[in-house]
Scaffold this active site. Structure first.
Site, PDB file in Angstrom:
ATOM      1  N   TYR A  55      31.130   5.978  24.528  1.00  0.00           N
ATOM      2  CA  TYR A  55      30.611   6.713  25.583  1.00  0.00           C
ATOM      3  C   TYR A  55      29.396   6.363  26.236  1.00  0.00           C
ATOM      4  O   TYR A  55      28.630   5.688  25.681  1.00  0.00           O
ATOM      5  CB  TYR A  55      30.261   8.106  24.924  1.00  0.00           C
ATOM      6  CG  TYR A  55      31.516   8.990  24.489  1.00  0.00           C
ATOM      7  CD1 TYR A  55      32.522   9.242  25.280  1.00  0.00           C
ATOM      8  CD2 TYR A  55      31.716   9.383  23.156  1.00  0.00           C
ATOM      9  CE1 TYR A  55      33.822   9.986  25.154  1.00  0.00           C
ATOM     10  CE2 TYR A  55      32.840  10.143  22.591  1.00  0.00           C
ATOM     11  CZ  TYR A  55      33.686  10.216  23.578  1.00  0.00           C
ATOM     12  OH  TYR A  55      34.977  11.097  23.179  1.00  0.00           O
ATOM     13  N   ARG A 105      33.915   8.440  37.564  1.00  0.00           N
ATOM     14  CA  ARG A 105      33.850   7.742  36.284  1.00  0.00           C
ATOM     15  C   ARG A 105      35.282   8.040  35.910  1.00  0.00           C
ATOM     16  O   ARG A 105      36.155   8.460  36.440  1.00  0.00           O
ATOM     17  CB  ARG A 105      33.022   8.583  35.451  1.00  0.00           C
ATOM     18  CG  ARG A 105      33.531   9.973  34.994  1.00  0.00           C
ATOM     19  CD  ARG A 105      32.527  10.720  34.079  1.00  0.00           C
ATOM     20  NE  ARG A 105      32.554   9.937  32.643  1.00  0.00           N
ATOM     21  CZ  ARG A 105      33.285  10.487  31.723  1.00  0.00           C
ATOM     22  NH1 ARG A 105      34.144  11.513  31.773  1.00  0.00           N
ATOM     23  NH2 ARG A 105      33.454   9.939  30.392  1.00  0.00           N
ATOM     24  N   GLU A 129      42.010   9.109  33.338  1.00  0.00           N
ATOM     25  CA  GLU A 129      41.667  10.065  34.286  1.00  0.00           C
ATOM     26  C   GLU A 129      40.493   9.408  35.483  1.00  0.00           C
ATOM     27  O   GLU A 129      39.602   8.885  34.767  1.00  0.00           O
ATOM     28  CB  GLU A 129      40.704  11.162  33.730  1.00  0.00           C
ATOM     29  CG  GLU A 129      41.907  12.003  32.780  1.00  0.00           C
ATOM     30  CD  GLU A 129      41.311  13.204  31.924  1.00  0.00           C
ATOM     31  OE1 GLU A 129      41.849  13.867  31.500  1.00  0.00           O
ATOM     32  OE2 GLU A 129      39.964  13.300  31.884  1.00  0.00           O
ATOM     33  N   TYR A 178      39.008  12.517  17.530  1.00  0.00           N
ATOM     34  CA  TYR A 178      39.121  13.308  18.699  1.00  0.00           C
ATOM     35  C   TYR A 178      39.824  13.132  19.848  1.00  0.00           C
ATOM     36  O   TYR A 178      40.594  14.232  20.265  1.00  0.00           O
ATOM     37  CB  TYR A 178      37.492  13.168  19.392  1.00  0.00           C
ATOM     38  CG  TYR A 178      37.218  13.893  20.593  1.00  0.00           C
ATOM     39  CD1 TYR A 178      37.322  15.314  20.374  1.00  0.00           C
ATOM     40  CD2 TYR A 178      37.352  13.357  21.979  1.00  0.00           C
ATOM     41  CE1 TYR A 178      37.107  16.002  21.622  1.00  0.00           C
ATOM     42  CE2 TYR A 178      36.912  14.080  23.032  1.00  0.00           C
ATOM     43  CZ  TYR A 178      37.032  15.585  22.753  1.00  0.00           C
ATOM     44  OH  TYR A 178      36.782  16.359  24.034  1.00  0.00           O
ATOM     45  N   LYS A 179      40.382  12.103  20.002  1.00  0.00           N
ATOM     46  CA  LYS A 179      41.491  11.634  20.759  1.00  0.00           C
ATOM     47  C   LYS A 179      42.710  11.818  20.444  1.00  0.00           C
ATOM     48  O   LYS A 179      43.936  11.758  21.342  1.00  0.00           O
ATOM     49  CB  LYS A 179      41.295  10.372  21.513  1.00  0.00           C
ATOM     50  CG  LYS A 179      40.101  10.083  22.296  1.00  0.00           C
ATOM     51  CD  LYS A 179      39.845   8.755  23.090  1.00  0.00           C
ATOM     52  CE  LYS A 179      38.605   8.392  23.646  1.00  0.00           C
ATOM     53  NZ  LYS A 179      38.399   9.221  24.865  1.00  0.00           N
TER      54      LYS A 179
END
Lengths: 318, 354
Positions: free
Chosen positions: B38, B224, B266, B317-318
């Site tokens: 991140y 982003r 995304e 998490y993903k």
């Protein structure tokens, strides 16, 4: 038209409101619609005065849905920053000026059930756009304008529809009948207080509101205080051997790019850390959100997209 | 990019979705190096970028008609996917103005907007819409303005109100989401709706991102990329429908991983809205199968290395845990170990032949 390039603006009307106030109506010099100018928004107008460029912020006074023109009111004062004096003395119908896109640092509060507008002097200008939007929306509001006797007639004329409707009042100095504490005390819960005017007037209103227990984010005040720009300085690059002036309205990054360099960068807003650059000499004026307090004091690195210099020169490792 | 070709795609049932060669080579591949963590990877959303998908305000591609149809299906089954709080009406009109003006400017062959004062005529040729309405008067549109226009655009949108030095998610059109719920998040402040994200809070990513967004300026949008993986080309991977798509994760095998497993990217954009001073957040979802990725050598090498070395908390998490080893083994067989160049662009004009 969703990119913020400078807009060429043609002066299509100049009206004299009184001997110190002019209203300019500006339309796109290249035709077409202007970016939407919200209630509370201002434009930064660039005025070319010989080899100097003055940049002054002026509140937009119209309704945002009118995208054919912007209306600004300019006061000439003795200690005026050059731009307003120049506009009064030299700018005429047909002249072309330049401005950035509207910026809104004084927005309407979306959750307010009622809006209380308090202004003094030329601080009236953003309130005119608020009043236009709020009355079109049918939202409850009340406007109080303080002024000197010399401005009474002009301000009365600008506010005439609201004065006639009993929504606005003009209080001429010394205005013994204007009881600010009583005004603030009788507002119902959910009222949002906006104020614009000289620092002292805003301090007085704020103190009064605090004493009465108004919440932290209301009153809120007009402020043109963006953190960009500052005194000019010189930046030198150690590896590429350049010596570059950084102008008052320019960043180090922009100066380097103008000189043909392409330093790593991403956000251009002092948050991503991509343009972190080592400082070899001089003291930076840190304005980023990346470095913590100890890193700032350490004086080793800086973010060249927003930070400036505390010393006349900086030597950076580029 | 033409919009022809993908009109019959489906994102459910038999999943007829696929990418043409043109769609593959313009894909917004999310990794600029052979590893991932991140970061506040926000940058100005200028009319330029590493692939064609980046160069317009709102990207319209060959899946346009099919994605609008998929959105209508989701809304029919679950109208709560579009919700806007009452104080956001200015932001609704801001959104309609921004989307109509941008689409008409960027795609004059597909969309047209003509104004006569407040009377606007909107033509959307791919969807066969020709509507005249009064800007500012919701009674002249068949749906509220935000729902009306976001039914005609690919990708999800949320509306953020800005107040008290924070931003609040006070509206949205969310039908193509990577496992988050608008209905659950509606009204939350910035740190609240990002609460579940691991690691990033400790890196200070959200504190810095919020400061940046509070200063976001009208006319200076930013963007982003974010990513995850999805089994089957399914747009609607919502918590509400988890029973429908969750079991898909157990269906990935060495034999079908190339076809079934998709990289889901995304392209997120943020626009300051003028009247409301709100923020429009666009979450444009792109899907590409591993088999399609194989046709761009730089991307297949890099995706292998990123997935192989991914931080364990991000894997969890993903939601990749179940099939990640299968995917890494599949990609490893196509990674010759060669160096990859910098940047995310494909470094070739067309995908390798099938």
């Amino acid at each position: 038209m969703t990119r913020a390039e400078d807009i060429p603006l043609r002066v299509v009307a100049v009206e004299t409101l009184n001997d110190t106030l002019l209203r300019f109506t500006l339309a796109r010099a290249d035709g077409g619609e202007l970016p939407t100018g919200a209630a509370g928004a201002h434009i930064m107008l660039a005025v070319q005065d010989g080899h100097r460029t003055h940049r002054n912020a002026y509140s937009l006074t119209g309704h945002p849905d009118d995208r054919r023109c912007y209306r600004i009111i300019v006061r000439r004062v003795a200690e005026s920053r050059g731009g307003s004096a120049y506009l009064h003395a030299h700018v005429r119908v047909g002249d072309v000026l330049h401005a950035g896109w509207p910026v809104n640092l004084f927005p309407l509060a979306s959750l307010a059930r009622r809006h209380l507008l308090v202004a003094r002097g030329i601080g009236l200008t953003p309130m005119l756009s608020f009043a236009a939007v709020l009355s079109a929306r049918g939202a409850p509001f009340e406007l109080h304008q303080m002024c000197r006797a010399a401005d009474e007639a002009a301000f009365h004329a600008l506010l005439a529809p609201y004065v006639d409707a009993g929504i606005a009042q003009v209080h001429v100095d010394p205005a013994p009948a204007f009881d600010l504490p009583a005004l603030l005390a009788r507002q119902p819960l959910g009222t949002h207080l906006y104020m614009c005017g000289p620092r002292r007037m805003m301090d007085d209103v704020t103190a009064c509101a605090r004493a009465l227990g108004w919440p932290r984010h209301s009153p809120h005040q007009e402020s043109f205080g963006d953190h960009s720009g500052g005194a000019p300085f010189v930046v030198r690059t150690a590896r590429t051997g350049l010596t570059l002036p950084v102008a008052a309205d320019q960043t180090i990054l922009e100066a380097l790019e103008d000189a043909g360099l392409s330093p790593a960068c991403l956000c251009r807003g002092g948050v991503c850390g991509e343009c972190r650059t080592t400082v070899l000499e001089g003291v930076p004026d840190h304005r980023d959100d990346v470095l913590d307090a100890s890193e700032r004091i350490g004086n080793r690195d800086m973010m060249i997209c927003v930070s400036r210099a505390r010393t006349p020169e900086l030597l950076i490792d580029l | 990019m033409t919009i022809a070709g993908g009109a019959d795609d489906t994102f459910r049932g038999k999943f007829s979705f696929r990418n043409s060669d043109a769609a593959i080579i313009r894909f917004p591949f999310p990794f600029h190096e052979d590893r991932y963590m991140y970061a506040v990877n926000l940058e100005p959303h200028t009319h330029a970028g590493p692939t064609d998908a980046f160069v317009r305000d709102f990207d319209v591609d060959e899946h346009y008609v099919a994605e609008c149809r998929e959105r209508a299906l989701v809304l029919e089954q679950d109208p709560s996917r579009c919700r806007v709080l009452a104080h956001m009406m200015d932001a609704e009109w801001d959104t309609l103005e921004l989307l109509m003006e941008s689409l008409a400017r960027d795609y004059p062959a597909l969309f047209a907007l003509d104004k006569d004062g407040a009377r606007w005529r909107w033509r959307n040729r791919p969807l066969g819409i020709d509507a005249t309405f009064t800007f500012g008067d919701p009674s002249t549109l068949p749906q509220p303005p935000f729902e009306y226009i976001t039914r005609q655009v690919q990708g999800d949108f949320t509306l953020q109100d800005q107040r008290d030095d924070n931003i609040y998610i006070d509206g949205g059109m969310v039908t193509t989401q990577a496992d988050w719920s608008l209905d659950f998040d509606l009204g939350m402040a910035f740190h609240e709706w990002h609460g579940p994200v691991p690691v990033a809070h400790d890196l200070g990513v959200f504190d810095r991102a919020l400061k940046y967004l509070l200063r976001l300026q009208y006319g200076r949008p930013v963007r982003r990329l974010n990513w995850t993986m999805t089994v089957n080309p399914r747009l609607d991977t919502s918590p509400e429908n988890y029973p429908i798509w969750g079991p898909d994760r157990a269906t990935v095998t060495a034999g079908n991983v190339g076809e079934r497993l998709h990289l889901r990217v995304e392209l997120q954009t943020l626009f300051r809205l003028p009247r409301s001073n709100g923020i429009l957040f666009g979450i444009r979802c792109y899907l590409i199968s591993l088999n399609e990725i194989l046709r761009v050598p730089k991307w297949r090498r890099r995706l292998h290395r990123v997935l192989r070395d991914l931080h364990p908390e991000l894997v969890t998490y993903k939601g990749l845990s179940r099939y990640l080893p299968t995917a890494v083994a599949f990609l490893a067989a196509h990674d010759d170990g060669a160096l990859t160049g910098p940047g995310i662009q494909p470094d070739q004009a067309a995908p390798d032949p099938l």
